[in-house]
Design a protein around this motif. Sequence first.
Motif, mmCIF file in Angstrom:
data_model
loop_
_atom_site.group_PDB
_atom_site.id
_atom_site.type_symbol
_atom_site.label_atom_id
_atom_site.label_comp_id
_atom_site.label_asym_id
_atom_site.label_seq_id
_atom_site.Cartn_x
_atom_site.Cartn_y
_atom_site.Cartn_z
ATOM 1 N N ARG A 4 137.320 114.602 -24.839
ATOM 2 C CA ARG A 4 138.063 113.834 -25.642
ATOM 3 C C ARG A 4 139.533 113.262 -25.103
ATOM 4 O O ARG A 4 139.822 112.382 -25.362
ATOM 5 N N GLU A 21 142.461 94.286 -29.198
ATOM 6 C CA GLU A 21 140.893 93.728 -29.281
ATOM 7 C C GLU A 21 139.873 94.279 -28.090
ATOM 8 O O GLU A 21 138.905 94.760 -28.167
ATOM 9 N N GLU A 24 139.553 98.078 -28.065
ATOM 10 C CA GLU A 24 138.664 98.579 -28.712
ATOM 11 C C GLU A 24 137.102 98.339 -28.327
ATOM 12 O O GLU A 24 136.048 98.957 -28.463
ATOM 13 N N GLU A 25 136.906 97.016 -27.766
ATOM 14 C CA GLU A 25 135.550 96.641 -26.948
ATOM 15 C C GLU A 25 135.394 97.904 -26.003
ATOM 16 O O GLU A 25 134.282 98.402 -25.858
ATOM 17 N N ALA A 27 136.489 100.787 -25.659
ATOM 18 C CA ALA A 27 136.260 102.072 -26.312
ATOM 19 C C ALA A 27 134.850 102.168 -26.801
ATOM 20 O O ALA A 27 134.306 103.222 -26.637
ATOM 21 N N ASP A 28 134.446 101.117 -27.446
ATOM 22 C CA ASP A 28 132.916 101.482 -27.818
ATOM 23 C C ASP A 28 131.947 101.579 -26.738
ATOM 24 O O ASP A 28 131.071 102.469 -26.777
ATOM 25 N N GLY A 29 132.322 100.623 -25.546
ATOM 26 C CA GLY A 29 131.370 100.919 -24.594
ATOM 27 C C GLY A 29 131.642 102.260 -23.647
ATOM 28 O O GLY A 29 130.469 102.877 -23.223
ATOM 29 N N GLU A 31 132.399 104.997 -25.442
ATOM 30 C CA GLU A 31 131.656 106.025 -26.139
ATOM 31 C C GLU A 31 130.016 105.921 -26.052
ATOM 32 O O GLU A 31 129.456 106.991 -25.868
ATOM 33 N N GLU A 32 129.625 104.836 -25.913
ATOM 34 C CA GLU A 32 128.236 104.810 -25.577
ATOM 35 C C GLU A 32 127.923 105.502 -24.229
ATOM 36 O O GLU A 32 126.807 105.986 -24.108
ATOM 37 N N THR A 33 128.656 104.994 -23.137
ATOM 38 C CA THR A 33 128.242 105.479 -21.871
ATOM 39 C C THR A 33 128.608 107.062 -21.904
ATOM 40 O O THR A 33 127.669 107.973 -21.378
ATOM 41 N N GLN A 35 127.935 108.816 -24.463
ATOM 42 C CA GLN A 35 126.865 109.837 -25.191
ATOM 43 C C GLN A 35 125.770 109.602 -24.374
ATOM 44 O O GLN A 35 125.075 110.541 -24.185
#
Length: 190
Positions: A4, A21, A24-25, A27-29, A31-33, A35
């Motif tokens: 983290r 913004e 943020e996008e 960060a989402d991607g 996090e998906e990668t 996981q």
Amino acid sequence: MADRDLIHSYLSELARRLPAEAVEELADGLEETFQHQLRRGNSPTEAARVAIAEFGRPAQVTAAFAHQSSGRRTAIALLATAPMFACLWATTLITAHAWNWQIAPGAAVAFGATLLTVAATLGIVARSNNPKTARLTGPASITLILLDLGILATLATAAPAVTWAMALAVPASLLRVVLAGRNLPRLFAR
């Protein structure tokens, strides 16, 4: 929690370079990668490293955003058409004998200096890898619209007769005013 910390440091670096913004996008991607890498059996630290590596160095990500910005694309388009406008207006001013018009020398110098400033600003935006620099295209576009309207007003009040070159330069400038004006909301959107 080194995983983290790695991700947080990476996103913090991007936050210094990109709009919130966009981060943020990303960060989402990210996090998906991350996981996805965990599901593949990587340790949390290795998953974070691989996810960050897939996204690229912050300078690469920032440059990619800068190159795709509407501000940069607009700056390039305005610069690409600048030689045509320069030829049209130079021909117009020469054929209309503009040196005989009743225009204050200071106004002509201010017009030229402002035009050079706009061109330099658009050049900086077109070459920049910083997406925040693209924000300069909005004010530069407004200034260019005002310059176009200014030369059209000067032509209407000072030119003694219509020349063939005016028949080309005037509609070209009016078209640029309309297109640049329609593009302004995109340039000022956040």
